[in-house]
Design a protein around this motif. Structure first.
Motif, PDB file in Angstrom:
ATOM      1  N   THR A  68      22.735 -11.740 -30.753  1.00  0.00           N
ATOM      2  CA  THR A  68      21.658 -10.395 -30.603  1.00  0.00           C
ATOM      3  C   THR A  68      20.550 -10.709 -29.475  1.00  0.00           C
ATOM      4  O   THR A  68      20.057 -11.864 -29.396  1.00  0.00           O
ATOM      5  N   ALA A  69      20.313  -9.761 -28.649  1.00  0.00           N
ATOM      6  CA  ALA A  69      19.252 -10.047 -27.647  1.00  0.00           C
ATOM      7  C   ALA A  69      18.016 -10.035 -28.309  1.00  0.00           C
ATOM      8  O   ALA A  69      17.695  -9.578 -29.190  1.00  0.00           O
ATOM      9  N   ILE A  70      17.060 -11.071 -27.620  1.00  0.00           N
ATOM     10  CA  ILE A  70      15.830 -11.427 -28.092  1.00  0.00           C
ATOM     11  C   ILE A  70      14.857 -10.046 -28.313  1.00  0.00           C
ATOM     12  O   ILE A  70      14.055  -9.728 -29.093  1.00  0.00           O
ATOM     13  N   LYS A  71      15.115  -9.176 -27.090  1.00  0.00           N
ATOM     14  CA  LYS A  71      14.206  -7.885 -26.923  1.00  0.00           C
ATOM     15  C   LYS A  71      14.696  -7.060 -28.249  1.00  0.00           C
ATOM     16  O   LYS A  71      13.697  -6.751 -28.994  1.00  0.00           O
ATOM     17  N   ASP A  72      15.919  -6.838 -28.574  1.00  0.00           N
ATOM     18  CA  ASP A  72      16.329  -6.261 -29.977  1.00  0.00           C
ATOM     19  C   ASP A  72      15.958  -6.977 -31.133  1.00  0.00           C
ATOM     20  O   ASP A  72      15.382  -6.079 -32.182  1.00  0.00           O
ATOM     21  N   ASP A  91      10.659 -13.811 -21.237  1.00  0.00           N
ATOM     22  CA  ASP A  91      11.263 -13.741 -22.694  1.00  0.00           C
ATOM     23  C   ASP A  91      10.573 -14.095 -23.670  1.00  0.00           C
ATOM     24  O   ASP A  91      11.236 -14.354 -24.730  1.00  0.00           O
ATOM     25  N   ASP A 112      17.236 -17.266 -26.897  1.00  0.00           N
ATOM     26  CA  ASP A 112      18.187 -16.781 -26.083  1.00  0.00           C
ATOM     27  C   ASP A 112      19.128 -16.030 -27.120  1.00  0.00           C
ATOM     28  O   ASP A 112      18.769 -15.960 -28.233  1.00  0.00           O
ATOM     29  N   ASP A 113      20.303 -16.022 -26.443  1.00  0.00           N
ATOM     30  CA  ASP A 113      21.383 -15.243 -27.440  1.00  0.00           C
ATOM     31  C   ASP A 113      21.973 -16.067 -28.515  1.00  0.00           C
ATOM     32  O   ASP A 113      22.688 -15.491 -29.405  1.00  0.00           O
ATOM     33  N   TYR A 116      16.741 -18.293 -31.828  1.00  0.00           N
ATOM     34  CA  TYR A 116      15.395 -17.795 -31.609  1.00  0.00           C
ATOM     35  C   TYR A 116      14.527 -18.455 -32.297  1.00  0.00           C
ATOM     36  O   TYR A 116      14.761 -19.220 -33.612  1.00  0.00           O
TER      37      TYR A 116
END
Length: 138
Positions: A68-72, A91, A112-113, A116
């Protein structure tokens, strides 16, 4: 990537605490220096360090994020906690919220992907900065 994330977290710390540290506590993914007068507990992947007077606490969560993307992740946590919209600094994502007791909390999330780390500062205490600065990734 992970070292850059931790470096950015450390940049967020404005000053070092001059307090005495009782011990360095080791976990599989990180270590942290815990000051005298703070209690440590662990629940799954979250470590909580609380001042004995319960005036403040720091939680450190390190987990796999299954791509999952960190932003999401940041936006999902912010929504779950009814927090402010995450602010992005490279980031690193930061947002604030109130816990159920009405105490102001600030969260910082990066990674990262694959993994976290999320720090949640609950309340305000002069020793908090020194603890955050002491976090070492393994």
């Amino acid at each position: 990537m992970k070292k850059r994330c931790f470096l950015l977290l450390l940049v967020l710390v404005l000053a070092l605490s001059l307090s005495a540290f009782a011990a360095t506590v080791e976990y599989p993914r990180f270590s942290i220096e815990v000051p005298d007068g703070w209690r440590v507990s662990q629940d799954g992947s979250t470590v909580t360090i609380m001042a004995n007077d319960k005036s403040a606490a720091l939680t450190v969560t390190v987990e796999d994020n299954d791509g999952t993307a960190i932003k999401d992740l940041a936006y999902a946590y912010a929504q779950q906690l009814n927090a402010t919209e995450p602010e992005e600094d490279g980031d690193v994502y930061m947002f604030g919220f109130q816990n159920p007791s009405g105490v102001e909390c600030n969260a910082v999330l990066c990674g990262d992907d694959s993994e976290y780390i999320m720090l949640v500062m609950i309340g305000d205490h002069p020793q908090m900065e020194g603890m955050i600065d002491s976090i070492e990734e393994k």
